[in-house]
Design an enzyme around this catalytic site. Structure first.
Site, PDB file in Angstrom:
ATOM      1  N   GLU A 165      36.734 -11.934  27.935  1.00 36.90           N
ATOM      2  CA  GLU A 165      37.329 -11.804  26.598  1.00 36.90           C
ATOM      3  C   GLU A 165      38.348 -10.692  26.605  1.00 36.90           C
ATOM      4  O   GLU A 165      38.325  -9.826  27.496  1.00 36.90           O
ATOM      5  CB  GLU A 165      36.242 -11.501  25.558  1.00 36.90           C
ATOM      6  CG  GLU A 165      35.544 -12.741  25.057  1.00 36.90           C
ATOM      7  CD  GLU A 165      34.521 -12.458  23.971  1.00 36.90           C
ATOM      8  OE1 GLU A 165      34.208 -11.278  23.721  1.00 36.90           O
ATOM      9  OE2 GLU A 165      34.029 -13.422  23.376  1.00 36.90           O
ATOM     10  N   HIS A 215      39.773 -10.131  11.901  1.00 33.31           N
ATOM     11  CA  HIS A 215      40.046 -11.182  12.885  1.00 33.31           C
ATOM     12  C   HIS A 215      41.322 -11.911  12.461  1.00 33.31           C
ATOM     13  O   HIS A 215      41.487 -12.238  11.286  1.00 33.31           O
ATOM     14  CB  HIS A 215      38.864 -12.168  12.946  1.00 33.31           C
ATOM     15  CG  HIS A 215      38.912 -13.034  14.153  1.00 33.31           C
ATOM     16  ND1 HIS A 215      39.802 -14.070  14.287  1.00 33.31           N
ATOM     17  CD2 HIS A 215      38.207 -12.990  15.307  1.00 33.31           C
ATOM     18  CE1 HIS A 215      39.627 -14.635  15.478  1.00 33.31           C
ATOM     19  NE2 HIS A 215      38.662 -13.994  16.112  1.00 33.31           N
ATOM     20  N   ARG A 255      44.517  -8.083  19.235  1.00 32.02           N
ATOM     21  CA  ARG A 255      44.061  -8.666  17.973  1.00 32.02           C
ATOM     22  C   ARG A 255      44.685  -8.025  16.731  1.00 32.02           C
ATOM     23  O   ARG A 255      45.098  -8.710  15.801  1.00 32.02           O
ATOM     24  CB  ARG A 255      42.557  -8.472  17.845  1.00 32.02           C
ATOM     25  CG  ARG A 255      41.781  -9.718  18.035  1.00 32.02           C
ATOM     26  CD  ARG A 255      40.326  -9.454  17.707  1.00 32.02           C
ATOM     27  NE  ARG A 255      39.527 -10.456  18.396  1.00 32.02           N
ATOM     28  CZ  ARG A 255      38.206 -10.556  18.284  1.00 32.02           C
ATOM     29  NH1 ARG A 255      37.539  -9.706  17.543  1.00 32.02           N
ATOM     30  NH2 ARG A 255      37.557 -11.488  18.926  1.00 32.02           N
ATOM     31  N   HIS A 257      36.017  -8.948   9.619  1.00 32.90           N
ATOM     32  CA  HIS A 257      35.173  -9.568  10.639  1.00 32.90           C
ATOM     33  C   HIS A 257      33.991  -8.676  11.018  1.00 32.90           C
ATOM     34  O   HIS A 257      32.877  -9.148  11.160  1.00 32.90           O
ATOM     35  CB  HIS A 257      36.052  -9.843  11.859  1.00 32.90           C
ATOM     36  CG  HIS A 257      35.375 -10.614  12.946  1.00 32.90           C
ATOM     37  ND1 HIS A 257      34.717 -11.809  12.709  1.00 32.90           N
ATOM     38  CD2 HIS A 257      35.256 -10.377  14.283  1.00 32.90           C
ATOM     39  CE1 HIS A 257      34.228 -12.262  13.854  1.00 32.90           C
ATOM     40  NE2 HIS A 257      34.530 -11.409  14.819  1.00 32.90           N
ATOM     41  N   ARG A 274      35.913  -2.211  17.559  1.00 37.05           N
ATOM     42  CA  ARG A 274      34.845  -2.720  18.432  1.00 37.05           C
ATOM     43  C   ARG A 274      35.408  -3.498  19.622  1.00 37.05           C
ATOM     44  O   ARG A 274      36.342  -4.293  19.467  1.00 37.05           O
ATOM     45  CB  ARG A 274      33.951  -3.642  17.605  1.00 37.05           C
ATOM     46  CG  ARG A 274      32.920  -4.399  18.382  1.00 37.05           C
ATOM     47  CD  ARG A 274      32.268  -5.449  17.500  1.00 37.05           C
ATOM     48  NE  ARG A 274      33.187  -6.515  17.188  1.00 37.05           N
ATOM     49  CZ  ARG A 274      32.918  -7.818  17.312  1.00 37.05           C
ATOM     50  NH1 ARG A 274      31.745  -8.209  17.739  1.00 37.05           N
ATOM     51  NH2 ARG A 274      33.809  -8.725  16.979  1.00 37.05           N
TER      52      ARG A 274
HETATM   53  C1  FAD Z   1      31.901 -15.496  12.991  1.00 37.07           C
HETATM   54  C2  FAD Z   1      31.348 -14.339  13.760  1.00 37.07           C
HETATM   55  C3  FAD Z   1      31.344 -14.362  15.140  1.00 37.07           C
HETATM   56  C4  FAD Z   1      30.831 -13.264  15.863  1.00 37.07           C
HETATM   57  N1  FAD Z   1      30.773 -13.336  17.216  1.00 37.07           N
HETATM   58  C5  FAD Z   1      30.190 -12.317  17.913  1.00 37.07           C
HETATM   59  C6  FAD Z   1      30.003 -12.411  19.313  1.00 37.07           C
HETATM   60  O1  FAD Z   1      30.350 -13.404  19.922  1.00 37.07           O
HETATM   61  N2  FAD Z   1      29.417 -11.356  19.964  1.00 37.07           N
HETATM   62  C7  FAD Z   1      29.004 -10.227  19.313  1.00 37.07           C
HETATM   63  O2  FAD Z   1      28.481  -9.304  19.952  1.00 37.07           O
HETATM   64  N3  FAD Z   1      29.154 -10.136  17.971  1.00 37.07           N
HETATM   65  C8  FAD Z   1      29.714 -11.152  17.266  1.00 37.07           C
HETATM   66  N4  FAD Z   1      29.841 -11.049  15.907  1.00 37.07           N
HETATM   67  C9  FAD Z   1      29.274  -9.861  15.233  1.00 37.07           C
HETATM   68  C10 FAD Z   1      27.740  -9.964  15.231  1.00 37.07           C
HETATM   69  O3  FAD Z   1      27.376 -11.301  14.969  1.00 37.07           O
HETATM   70  C11 FAD Z   1      27.121  -9.076  14.163  1.00 37.07           C
HETATM   71  O4  FAD Z   1      27.654  -7.794  14.234  1.00 37.07           O
HETATM   72  C12 FAD Z   1      25.603  -8.980  14.346  1.00 37.07           C
HETATM   73  O5  FAD Z   1      25.046 -10.272  14.441  1.00 37.07           O
HETATM   74  C13 FAD Z   1      24.988  -8.218  13.177  1.00 37.07           C
HETATM   75  O6  FAD Z   1      23.589  -8.310  13.286  1.00 37.07           O
HETATM   76  P1  FAD Z   1      22.679  -7.582  12.206  1.00 37.07           P
HETATM   77  O7  FAD Z   1      21.276  -7.865  12.604  1.00 37.07           O
HETATM   78  O8  FAD Z   1      23.103  -6.189  12.064  1.00 37.07           O
HETATM   79  O9  FAD Z   1      23.050  -8.301  10.817  1.00 37.07           O
HETATM   80  P2  FAD Z   1      22.985  -9.828  10.380  1.00 37.07           P
HETATM   81  O10 FAD Z   1      22.758 -10.725  11.519  1.00 37.07           O
HETATM   82  O11 FAD Z   1      24.160 -10.121   9.539  1.00 37.07           O
HETATM   83  O12 FAD Z   1      21.682  -9.866   9.460  1.00 37.07           O
HETATM   84  C14 FAD Z   1      21.654  -9.190   8.223  1.00 37.07           C
HETATM   85  C15 FAD Z   1      20.324  -9.472   7.558  1.00 37.07           C
HETATM   86  O13 FAD Z   1      20.174  -8.583   6.441  1.00 37.07           O
HETATM   87  C16 FAD Z   1      19.688  -9.295   5.325  1.00 37.07           C
HETATM   88  N5  FAD Z   1      20.077  -8.585   4.090  1.00 37.07           N
HETATM   89  C17 FAD Z   1      21.302  -8.135   3.729  1.00 37.07           C
HETATM   90  N6  FAD Z   1      21.249  -7.512   2.528  1.00 37.07           N
HETATM   91  C18 FAD Z   1      19.954  -7.581   2.124  1.00 37.07           C
HETATM   92  C19 FAD Z   1      19.243  -7.149   0.963  1.00 37.07           C
HETATM   93  N7  FAD Z   1      19.845  -6.505  -0.045  1.00 37.07           N
HETATM   94  N8  FAD Z   1      17.918  -7.418   0.876  1.00 37.07           N
HETATM   95  C20 FAD Z   1      17.269  -8.087   1.870  1.00 37.07           C
HETATM   96  N9  FAD Z   1      17.885  -8.509   3.000  1.00 37.07           N
HETATM   97  C21 FAD Z   1      19.205  -8.260   3.110  1.00 37.07           C
HETATM   98  C22 FAD Z   1      20.305 -10.663   5.465  1.00 37.07           C
HETATM   99  O14 FAD Z   1      19.588 -11.622   4.701  1.00 37.07           O
HETATM  100  C23 FAD Z   1      20.196 -10.868   6.981  1.00 37.07           C
HETATM  101  O15 FAD Z   1      18.921 -11.371   7.316  1.00 37.07           O
HETATM  102  C24 FAD Z   1      30.354 -12.120  15.173  1.00 37.07           C
HETATM  103  C25 FAD Z   1      30.373 -12.104  13.776  1.00 37.07           C
HETATM  104  C26 FAD Z   1      30.856 -13.184  13.072  1.00 37.07           C
HETATM  105  C27 FAD Z   1      30.851 -13.134  11.582  1.00 37.07           C
END
Ligand code: FAD
Length: 512
Positions: free
Chosen positions: A110, A224, A270, A327, A362
């Site tokens: 990437e 993005h 990007r 993003h 990032r």
């Molecule tokens: C389209 C896309 C593609 C991506 N591709 C990549 C990739 O290829 N590689 C990579 O490393 N990263 C990638 N990322 C970034 C990565 O996916 C995220 O940074 C990572 O998954 C975040 O994980 P997390 O557990 O912190 O949050 P999330 O996976 O977003 O989970 C958040 C959780 O918090 C809960 N929540 C939020 N607010 C509340 C509340 N008030 N009360 C109760 N629950 C709540 C939600 O319900 C959810 O369960 C991508 C992001 C996107 C959007």
């Protein structure tokens, strides 16, 4: 009373639950169903130095370069070294990463990675596969509470002691816990253009702010360049790989917008591509991705092809309207290297946390890795079950605040706090949407959801207004270059106001 209350069921929250001992009582709360999260959307993969000619040190150097000289060097070291061990462990336990005919992991490349080091699972479904794996691993050891939105963090004598939630019926309950973990993910939904899931509305920032925690680096948002955008609505991500296969970025007259801007044309960094596209849109000159000449597009990009068709546009014959969108959030709730925040018994991991590993920008595919690494570090900390004493803060709540209407807020975030920022626009924004400190439970459930979006947006705008330079994801048209004065400086915000601290940044000699 739970031992651990985890707010969020993405990679960070579930990896934490997975790494904790089954003797602990653990609740995992999600605002919607367990599958709605940014983790479920992650297409690219997980960056890890598995190739024979790669190493954690090279990964660390690539990370430091991408972060625009703003990452925390020691945390980056932890990320790349421990990340490798964790991913190898997950592979040995059966997480099905894609392999080649020799049985070796299929490593993709990437932008800004000097080596092939992107692990995928299920092709472009890495996040979904990871989520399913972690859900299956944790199903017997946690109490899942879907459709439980956290409204407020309960603070007693300066310590976090639980949460106030609204359940699927809108009823309020208190959930008591010895340790409360924010794993609430990102902030994309604060902007009108975004790749993020519906739950990424920055609740964690507002929850932490109202609890009195310190937030940092909030101005650093990664945009993005190519969000599929129809009539101003974001309709999914069109990955960089499509440009990698030769798609052109053109305006409505068919002119390539990257021509004469950068020698790498559509494959320029990007942030440059994103700014050029945004400039055109702001001049009412929509930008399209022309992928019509890509051979076997539908086989190379089945998910993107299906998504475009579902919106009535066929990439084989038609142009795809694209616009940059929010993003990833590099900043967030300030933590130490084991996920502790400035409030005892409150922790943060995943995208909501500011560990410092992403600096001002990032490196692609480092965020799933961050979720895994810092969740495991926190699990080790929580095993020790340390209860820290809190300090009472005597800041009085503001009374009877009437919050400005939110309908225009997302649009204003995109226009004034988005990819191209100006001092005047930022000041306008923070004048119209000043930050308030209120007792959340005095408001209705619906009002609190609004207050979370409002507060998180205002905090981001405030930090962006203070940083009078451009760095990484933060671009100021009135200060278009990076300034030495701001190098290593971190803007912190809390209910006590703004503070500027200094971070230990890049020092090549220290990269092991
Ligand atoms: C389209 C896309 C593609 C991506 N591709 C990549 C990739 O290829 N590689 C990579 O490393 N990263 C990638 N990322 C970034 C990565 O996916 C995220 O940074 C990572 O998954 C975040 O994980 P997390 O557990 O912190 O949050 P999330 O996976 O977003 O989970 C958040 C959780 O918090 C809960 N929540 C939020 N607010 C509340 C509340 N008030 N009360 C109760 N629950 C709540 C939600 O319900 C959810 O369960 C991508 C992001 C996107 C959007």
């Amino acid at each position: 009373m739970y031992d651990i209350c985890i707010i969020g069921g993405g990679v960070a929250g579930l990896m934490l639950a997975h790494s904790l001992p089954s003797s602990m009582s653990i609740a995992v709360l999600t605002k919607e169903d367990p599958f709605t999260s940014n983790t479920a959307l992650a297409q690219g993969g997980i960056a890890v130095s598995l190739a024979p000619d790669d190493s954690p040190s090279i990964h660390a150097i690539d990370t430091m370069h991408a972060t625009a000289h703003h990452a925390h060097i020691e945390r980056v070291e932890l990320l790349v070294h421990e990340g490798k061990t964790i991913v190898e462990k997950l592979m040995s336990k059966g997480l099905p990463f894609d392999i080649n005919s020799n049985g070796f992991p299929n490593l993709g490349q990437e932008a800004a990675h000097t080596q092939r080091r992107i692990l995928h699972a299920g092709g472009d479904q890495t996040g979904k596969m990871l989520l399913h794996y972690l859900l299956s691993q944790t199903q017997d050891k946690v109490t899942r509470l879907p459709f439980h939105a956290v409204l407020e963090l309960n603070i007693t004598e300066g310590r976090c002691t639980g949460v106030l939630v609204s359940d699927g019926h809108g009823h309020r309950h208190n959930i008591h816990a010895k340790h409360v973990v924010l794993a609430t993910g990102g902030i994309g939904q604060l902007f009108s253009q975004t790749s993020n899931s519906s739950v990424a509305s920055g609740d964690g920032l507002s929850l932490a702010y109202h609890a009195g925690a310190i937030l940092e680096d909030l101005e650093f948002v990664q945009f993005h360049p190519t969000i599929f955008s129809i009539n101003g609505k974001s309709c999914g991500l069109i990955s960089e790989a499509v440009r990698g296969e030769g798609a052109f970025l053109v305006n409505q007259d068919g002119v390539r917008v990257m021509k004469d801007v950068h020698p790498l044309l559509e494959l320029a960094p990007r942030d440059i591509v994103a700014r050029v596209i945004e400039w055109h849109w702001q001049k009412n000159d929509p930008v399209y991705l022309d992928a019509r000449h890509i051979h076997r597009f539908e086989q190379k990009f089945p998910s993107i092809y299906a998504n475009c068709l579902s919106y009535g546009i066929n990439p084989l014959y038609e142009l795809l309207p694209v616009r940059p969108g929010a993003h990833f959030h590099m900043g967030g709730v300030q933590t130490n290297d084991v996920g502790e925040t400035s409030i005892p018994q409150l922790y943060a991991i995943g995208e909501i946390a500011s560990t410092g590993v992403h600096g001002a920008n990032r490196l692609a595919s480092n965020s799933l890795l961050e979720g895994l690494v810092f969740a495991e570090r926190l699990a080790n900390r929580l095993r020790e079950n340390i209860i820290r004493n809190g300090l009472n803060h005597e800041i009085p709540f503001e009374k009877e605040v009437i919050y400005n209407n939110q309908t225009t807020m997302q649009l204003r975030m995109t226009e004034q706090v988005g990819i191209i920022r100006q001092g005047s626009g930022l000041i306008d924004f923070i004048t119209d949407f000043p930050i308030h400190f209120v007792r959340l439970s005095d408001y209705t459930n619906q009002e609190i959801q609004h207050i979370h979006r409002y507060t998180s947006s205002s905090l981001i705008a405030k930090s962006a207004s203070l940083r009078t330079e451009s760095r990484g994801g933060h671009y100021r048209q009135d200060y278009p270059t990076s300034s030495n004065e701001w190098t290593g400086k971190v803007i912190e915000q809390s209910i006590h106001g703004v503070a500027i601290s200094t971070r230990e940044i890049e020092n090549k000699e220290t990269i092991k």
